[in-house]
Design an enzyme around this catalytic site. Structure first.
Site, PDB file in Angstrom:
ATOM      1  N   GLN A   1      48.627  39.496  42.488  1.00 25.53           N
ATOM      2  CA  GLN A   1      48.427  38.989  43.846  1.00 25.53           C
ATOM      3  C   GLN A   1      49.756  38.922  44.593  1.00 25.53           C
ATOM      4  O   GLN A   1      50.745  38.394  44.075  1.00 25.53           O
ATOM      5  CB  GLN A   1      47.757  37.602  43.783  1.00 25.53           C
ATOM      6  CG  GLN A   1      47.350  37.045  45.140  1.00 25.53           C
ATOM      7  CD  GLN A   1      46.255  37.856  45.838  1.00 25.53           C
ATOM      8  OE1 GLN A   1      45.436  38.513  45.203  1.00 25.53           O
ATOM      9  NE2 GLN A   1      46.240  37.818  47.159  1.00 25.53           N
TER      10      GLN A   1
ATOM     11  N   ASP B   1      44.822  48.084  42.688  1.00 24.40           N
ATOM     12  CA  ASP B   1      45.343  47.845  44.041  1.00 24.40           C
ATOM     13  C   ASP B   1      45.859  49.131  44.676  1.00 24.40           C
ATOM     14  O   ASP B   1      46.153  49.162  45.872  1.00 24.40           O
ATOM     15  CB  ASP B   1      46.536  46.874  43.959  1.00 24.40           C
ATOM     16  CG  ASP B   1      46.218  45.523  44.584  1.00 24.40           C
ATOM     17  OD1 ASP B   1      45.230  45.439  45.341  1.00 24.40           O
ATOM     18  OD2 ASP B   1      46.961  44.570  44.305  1.00 24.40           O
TER      19      ASP B   1
ATOM     20  N   LYS C   1      37.947  36.668  44.756  1.00 26.50           N
ATOM     21  CA  LYS C   1      37.868  37.847  43.892  1.00 26.50           C
ATOM     22  C   LYS C   1      37.146  37.504  42.586  1.00 26.50           C
ATOM     23  O   LYS C   1      36.299  38.262  42.117  1.00 26.50           O
ATOM     24  CB  LYS C   1      39.285  38.386  43.603  1.00 26.50           C
ATOM     25  CG  LYS C   1      39.923  39.046  44.812  1.00 26.50           C
ATOM     26  CD  LYS C   1      41.411  39.334  44.651  1.00 26.50           C
ATOM     27  CE  LYS C   1      41.986  39.841  45.980  1.00 26.50           C
ATOM     28  NZ  LYS C   1      43.418  40.098  45.974  1.00 26.50           N
TER      29      LYS C   1
HETATM   30  N1  GUN Z   1      47.573  39.898  49.193  1.00 31.66           N
HETATM   31  C1  GUN Z   1      46.834  40.069  50.328  1.00 31.66           C
HETATM   32  N2  GUN Z   1      45.997  41.102  50.190  1.00 31.66           N
HETATM   33  C2  GUN Z   1      46.203  41.599  48.952  1.00 31.66           C
HETATM   34  C3  GUN Z   1      45.618  42.692  48.222  1.00 31.66           C
HETATM   35  O1  GUN Z   1      44.752  43.429  48.695  1.00 31.66           O
HETATM   36  N3  GUN Z   1      46.103  42.883  46.977  1.00 31.66           N
HETATM   37  C4  GUN Z   1      47.075  42.107  46.457  1.00 31.66           C
HETATM   38  N4  GUN Z   1      47.498  42.383  45.232  1.00 31.66           N
HETATM   39  N5  GUN Z   1      47.628  41.105  47.088  1.00 31.66           N
HETATM   40  C5  GUN Z   1      47.182  40.860  48.339  1.00 31.66           C
END
Ligand code: GUN
Length: 302
Positions: A98, A121, A54
């Site tokens: 996350q 998100d 990211k």
């Molecule tokens: N963990 C796995 N995929 C994601 C996601 O798209 N967002 C977040 N915040 N955590 C994740």
């Protein structure tokens, strides 16, 4: 039949270019660049690797990014304080916590503490509710990525029988809401399979578009795929592989070799949905920045 391989990296690269152009426009309008703050608690290796991905993608398109890393012993109160600080900070446009969080932390309470206008998100109840109502503000990035891929691949979604395996809040649930709506890349007839489903294969064999988001390898075997179906594999699992330098390889939910003999198109793992998730997160961050900028101008004028 041998399926067309859907190239997630190529579609993601197109989205990156669009976001980069949007960021440049934002910069010329407002004199600042959009900013994303990621909060990463604990030392889960997969989470660390996702967050790196990211960060790299943000840098590529000109989004400023910062990751707040804390160890697994962080308390609920400490984490909430961090989130409330970011929610109040005008320099932060997007906040991403996350997931999964260490077991002792209350994920729902943490997500509720995020300013819904910064919730890139799309997990805050306000944004999840807006999505359900067809008034989408932020939808989670993975479902958005799946939908964008289907659009780019010219898959006819109107009236398509879609079967989703998995009902998670990050994928199955929001993807259902997206694909049910009227509009481009949607208007489908959606069935969701889960651990309570009696005969999963009977459902998946009806699918024109089969989306696997169960989270374990082998969830979809070739016998579960209708000939000619489009198969989207959202799963990412690490399986031990001593022939690889790092000791593991990534695999999806779908038995790829057999399924690709039957499907008309299929996404690989890696290189399918994964890059799209990151690309759509960038879209959400740019949108959050534009929301903040326009609201700010509105407030300043009044
Ligand atoms: N963990 C796995 N995929 C994601 C996601 O798209 N967002 C977040 N915040 N955590 C994740």
């Amino acid at each position: 039949m041998s399926a067309r391989i859907i190239d997630g990296k190529a579609v993601a690269s197109k989205v990156h270019d669009e976001v980069a152009a949007g960021v440049a426009e934002f910069k010329s309008k407002y004199g600042t660049v959009p900013g994303l703050t990621v909060v990463l608690i604990g030392d889960d290796p997969a989470s660390h690797s996702y967050v790196k991905g990211k960060e790299r993608a943000c840098e590529k398109v000109g989004i400023v990014t910062e990751t707040i890393r804390r160890d697994a012993s962080t308390s609920q109160a400490e984490l909430i304080e961090i989130i409330e600080g970011l929610s109040a900070d005008p320099k932060v446009n997007g906040i991403l916590v996350q997931l999964p969080l260490p077991k002792h932390l209350n994920e729902d309470e943490v997500i509720h503490a995020i300013d819904p206008l910064k919730d890139v998100d799309g997990l805050h109840p306000e944004n999840a509710g807006l999505l359900m109502l067809g008034q989408t503000r932020f939808a989670p990035a993975t479902p958005l990525g799946v939908q964008r891929m289907l659009v780019e691949e010219n898959v006819e979604m109107k009236g398509a029988k879609v079967v989703i395996l998995g009902r998670s809040k990050l994928v199955g649930m929001p993807l259902t809401a997206l694909l049910l709506q009227k509009g481009v890349g949607a208007n489908a007839t959606v069935t969701v399979c889960h651990t309570g489903t009696k005969d999963i294969a009977a459902e998946t064999l009806r699918a024109d578009v089969l989306i696997a988001a169960a989270g374990f390898p082998g969830a979809i075997t070739p016998e579960m795929v209708k000939p000619g179906a489009v198969v989207i594999d959202v799963g990412v699992s690490r399986v031990e592989d001593s022939t690889r330098k790092r000791g593991y390889r990534l695999t999806g939910d779908v038995e790829f070799e057999g399924a690709s003999e039957l499907a008309s198109a299929i996404t690989p793992v890696p290189g399918g949905v994964g890059p799209m998730t990151i690309a759509m997160l960038l879209v959400n961050v740019l949108q959050a920045a534009n929301l903040a900028a326009t609201n700010w101008h509105h407030i300043r004028k009044s």
